[in-house]
Design an enzyme around this catalytic site. Structure first.
Site, short mmCIF file in Angstrom:
data_model
loop_
_atom_site.label_atom_id
_atom_site.label_comp_id
_atom_site.label_asym_id
_atom_site.label_seq_id
_atom_site.Cartn_x
_atom_site.Cartn_y
_atom_site.Cartn_z
N GLN A 190 0.80 -1.23 0.00
CA GLN A 190 0.00 0.00 0.00
C GLN A 190 0.83 1.29 0.00
O GLN A 190 0.35 2.34 -0.40
CB GLN A 190 -0.95 0.02 1.19
CG GLN A 190 -0.25 0.04 2.54
CD GLN A 190 -1.20 0.01 3.72
OE1 GLN A 190 -2.40 0.07 3.54
NE2 GLN A 190 -0.67 -0.07 4.92
N GLY A 243 9.35 -3.74 1.91
CA GLY A 243 10.14 -4.49 2.91
C GLY A 243 9.33 -4.78 4.16
O GLY A 243 9.73 -5.60 4.99
N GLY A 244 8.19 -4.08 4.34
CA GLY A 244 7.28 -4.40 5.44
C GLY A 244 7.53 -3.64 6.73
O GLY A 244 8.39 -2.77 6.84
N THR A 245 6.74 -4.03 7.73
CA THR A 245 6.74 -3.36 9.04
C THR A 245 8.10 -3.47 9.73
O THR A 245 8.62 -2.50 10.26
CB THR A 245 5.65 -4.02 9.92
OG1 THR A 245 4.40 -3.87 9.26
CG2 THR A 245 5.57 -3.40 11.29
N CYS A 246 8.66 -4.68 9.73
CA CYS A 246 9.88 -4.95 10.50
C CYS A 246 11.01 -3.98 10.17
O CYS A 246 11.58 -3.36 11.06
CB CYS A 246 10.31 -6.39 10.25
SG CYS A 246 11.89 -6.78 10.97
N HIS A 299 35.10 -17.89 25.61
CA HIS A 299 35.29 -17.06 26.80
C HIS A 299 35.99 -15.77 26.39
O HIS A 299 36.93 -15.82 25.59
CB HIS A 299 36.14 -17.83 27.81
CG HIS A 299 36.59 -17.00 28.98
ND1 HIS A 299 35.76 -16.72 30.04
CD2 HIS A 299 37.76 -16.35 29.21
CE1 HIS A 299 36.42 -15.97 30.91
NE2 HIS A 299 37.63 -15.72 30.43
C1 LIG Z 1 7.51 -1.19 17.49
C2 LIG Z 1 7.58 -2.64 17.13
C3 LIG Z 1 8.71 -3.36 17.38
C4 LIG Z 1 8.79 -4.70 17.04
N1 LIG Z 1 9.94 -5.37 17.30
C5 LIG Z 1 10.04 -6.66 16.91
C6 LIG Z 1 11.26 -7.36 17.10
O1 LIG Z 1 12.24 -6.83 17.62
N2 LIG Z 1 11.33 -8.66 16.66
C7 LIG Z 1 10.28 -9.28 16.06
O2 LIG Z 1 10.40 -10.43 15.66
N3 LIG Z 1 9.10 -8.63 15.90
C8 LIG Z 1 8.96 -7.35 16.30
N4 LIG Z 1 7.78 -6.69 16.07
C9 LIG Z 1 6.68 -7.41 15.43
C10 LIG Z 1 6.93 -7.52 13.92
O3 LIG Z 1 7.25 -6.25 13.39
C11 LIG Z 1 5.71 -8.08 13.20
O4 LIG Z 1 5.31 -9.26 13.83
C12 LIG Z 1 6.04 -8.38 11.75
O5 LIG Z 1 6.57 -7.26 11.10
C13 LIG Z 1 4.78 -8.84 11.04
O6 LIG Z 1 5.12 -9.12 9.71
P1 LIG Z 1 4.03 -9.57 8.68
O7 LIG Z 1 4.70 -10.55 7.80
O8 LIG Z 1 2.78 -9.96 9.33
O9 LIG Z 1 3.70 -8.27 7.80
P2 LIG Z 1 4.22 -6.79 7.88
O10 LIG Z 1 5.69 -6.73 7.89
O11 LIG Z 1 3.47 -6.11 8.93
O12 LIG Z 1 3.80 -6.25 6.45
C14 LIG Z 1 2.50 -5.99 6.10
C15 LIG Z 1 2.54 -5.01 4.93
O13 LIG Z 1 1.25 -4.96 4.34
C16 LIG Z 1 0.98 -3.64 3.93
N5 LIG Z 1 -0.47 -3.55 3.79
C17 LIG Z 1 -1.41 -3.50 4.77
N6 LIG Z 1 -2.64 -3.53 4.24
C18 LIG Z 1 -2.49 -3.59 2.90
C19 LIG Z 1 -3.40 -3.66 1.81
N7 LIG Z 1 -4.72 -3.70 1.99
N8 LIG Z 1 -2.89 -3.68 0.57
C20 LIG Z 1 -1.56 -3.66 0.35
N9 LIG Z 1 -0.66 -3.60 1.35
C21 LIG Z 1 -1.12 -3.60 2.60
C22 LIG Z 1 1.61 -2.80 5.02
O14 LIG Z 1 1.90 -1.49 4.57
C23 LIG Z 1 2.88 -3.59 5.36
O15 LIG Z 1 3.99 -3.16 4.63
C24 LIG Z 1 7.68 -5.35 16.42
C25 LIG Z 1 6.52 -4.62 16.16
C26 LIG Z 1 6.46 -3.28 16.49
C27 LIG Z 1 5.21 -2.51 16.18
#
Ligand SMILES: Cc1cc2nc3c(=O)[nH]c(=O)nc-3n(C[C@H](O)[C@H](O)[C@H](O)COP(=O)(O)OP(=O)(O)OC[C@H]3O[C@@H](n4cnc5c(N)ncnc54)[C@H](O)[C@@H]3O)c2cc1C
Length: 461
Positions: free
Chosen positions: A42, A48-51, A447
């Site tokens: 979106q 590259g996503g949320t991570c 160590h």
């Molecule tokens: C502040 C924070 C810190 C975190 N730290 C960690 C950590 O240290 N280690 C760890 O393992 N996890 C951590 N997490 C959790 C981790 O980020 C998530 O579990 C993980 O990113 C989820 O990945 P996912 O594959 O579900 O999709 P996501 O990586 O969330 O990707 C989903 C993508 O879909 C897109 N999208 C949404 N709706 C639509 C649509 N209708 N059409 C097109 N695109 C869309 C979004 O823009 C996003 O880019 C953290 C989360 C947060 C919020």
């Protein structure tokens, strides 16, 4: 590419909704296997996503910058420089992630929001542009969104933040965190190290209620040592912001209380991002908690549609999304045997400083189930054969093992110390492959390292 003007129908073998960890990995694999893949994301700021853009990577970059500071004074300029460093890192990773898929001949990247029209077709919308595409297989991997609680005045904007917006806000002199879960405590720990005064308001009767009291107590002690104030049993019911400050009203011990700060972080968990997907058009079922319903092979109730990552309601970690990719890849290209049931000893880390990492069950859980266990527990400062935390100047923490008394197998471990996010992976591996506690105790470790603590702590059993 963005969505082209007008309306047309394009056919793909596979469409991936959302650039999550699982989806992007499988998209690459399938494309390299010659499949025509549509990747729909979106936002061009989220390739590259949320991570990599707003979660794991940027927050740990900010935590690292906070940890290497030599002073604890309130220093907005240092924070601003740390945010710049964070942005440079995520920018590079975003570009790299984009290229990793966009450069593949059989992948088309669509930058727009996906929504179902039928079980095999989607619209992708970007502004006024709408495009329709169809695919034989659809992978939903669009993550989760922060929960905005039903509290008067809890609207994101101004001084009220999610974990995403707070990463670019000015350094608050006093940060109030509502919620004492993973994200709440990580941000509390980090902002305290940047010199902010931090108050955590948590509705639970104690922080980390699922941890044993001795372990949770050590984490709280560490946070308090960094200057974090934690108020348990706090029932927040109103947030008011003005130009100068934000005030939170809460009930504690049957009494009305208030706390004033410069910024609020709402850290009350994240919910699957199903809104706007129009799942009804495809007939996809959801759970009571709003996640896409899947079986152990991550199949939805509609043939050809799978859900990976946070949106399927599983544990919200990037490495779980990555493992979801293994399951779905096995469905599409392999023997179709791998499932969520194969997951044994999945470790987690709470990135406070020092971090708390855990795997398996706690002592309380073992006792509640009547298991015959032996317990080894030692404060890090008292572990003679573990100089590493002293070397890096942070000997806080505790190590605890729960071991099956008859089988000598590790049933659970809680590690709260520097490097624990690395050491926990070794213990999880040992648990998965039935390495005994005695074998671990007698292992040769480098160590000075944090791992060598296992020699001494497991020697207590
Ligand atoms: C502040 C924070 C810190 C975190 N730290 C960690 C950590 O240290 N280690 C760890 O393992 N996890 C951590 N997490 C959790 C981790 O980020 C998530 O579990 C993980 O990113 C989820 O990945 P996912 O594959 O579900 O999709 P996501 O990586 O969330 O990707 C989903 C993508 O879909 C897109 N999208 C949404 N709706 C639509 C649509 N209708 N059409 C097109 N695109 C869309 C979004 O823009 C996003 O880019 C953290 C989360 C947060 C919020």
């Amino acid at each position: 590419m963005s969505v082209p003007e007008g309306r047309s129908i394009i056919n793909f073998a596979v469409a991936v909704i959302g650039w999550g960890k699982g989806g992007k990995t499988i998209a690459g694999t399938l494309a390299r296997a010659g499949k025509k893949v549509a990747m729909i994301e979106q936002s061009d700021q989220m390739y590259g996503g949320t991570c990599i853009n707003i979660a794991c990577v940027p927050t740990k970059a900010l935590i690292h910058s906070a940890e290497i500071r030599t002073s604890n004074d309130f220093n907005p300029e240092y924070f601003a420089r740390s945010v710049e460093r964070r942005d440079t890192l995520t920018g590079k990773m975003r570009d790299k992630n984009y290229a990793m898929l966009a450069d593949l001949e059989t992948v088309v990247v669509f930058t727009g929001r996906a929504s179902f029209t039928r079980p095999t077709s989607l619209t992708v919308t970007a502004g006024d542009d709408v495009l329709e595409l169809s695919a034989d297989t659809i992978l939903i991997n669009n993550g989760s969104v922060p929960i905005i609680p039903d509290i008067a005045g809890a609207e994101i904007g101004g001084r009220i933040h999610t974990s995403t917006t707070l990463q670019h806000a000015p350094l608050p002199e006093h940060l109030i965190v509502v919620g004492g879960g993973h994200i709440g405590l990580e941000f509390a720990s980090m902002f305290a190290m940047y010199g902010s005064e931090v108050t955590v308001l948590d509705k639970n009767s104690r922080p980390l209620p699922r941890e044993d009291e001795d372990v949770a107590g050590e984490v709280v002690h560490g946070l308090q040592g960094s200057g974090v104030r934690i108020v348990s049993d706090a029932n927040v019911h109103r947030i008011d912001q003005s130009e100068d400050c934000v005030t939170i009203q809460y009930v504690w011990n049957d009494q009305e209380q208030q706390v004033r700060g410069d910024a609020v972080l709402l850290a009350l968990g994240r919910t699957p991002a199903t809104e706007g997907l129009n799942l009804e058009a495809a007939g996809i079922d959801t759970t009571d908690r709003g996640a896409i319903k899947v079986d152990e092979y991550l199949r939805t109730n509609v043939e050809g549609i799978y859900a990976l990552g946070d949106v399927n309601g599983g544990p919200q970690f990037t490495y779980i999304s990555l493992d979801d990719n293994r399951i779905v890849t096995d469905q599409l290209l392999g023997e179709g045997k791998r499932s969520t049931e194969d997951r044994v000893a999945v470790p987690t880390t709470l990135f406070t400083t020092p971090p708390l990492s855990r795997v398996g069950i706690t002592e309380s859980e073992a006792r509640a189930h009547g298991l015959n266990v032996k317990v080894a527990v030692k404060k890090v400062a008292d572990i003679a054969a573990m100089p590493r935390p002293k070397i890096v100047g942070d000997p806080r923490g505790i190590i605890k093992f729960v071991v099956d008394a008859e089988m000598d197998l590790v049933l659970g471990a809680a590690l709260h110390h520097v490097d624990s996010h690395e050491v926990i992976n070794l213990i999880a591996l040992a648990m998965r492959y039935n390495v005994t506690s005695t074998e671990l105790k007698n292992s040769i470790f480098t160590h000075p390292s944090s791992t060598e603590a296992l020699n001494e702590v497991l020697g207590m059993i």
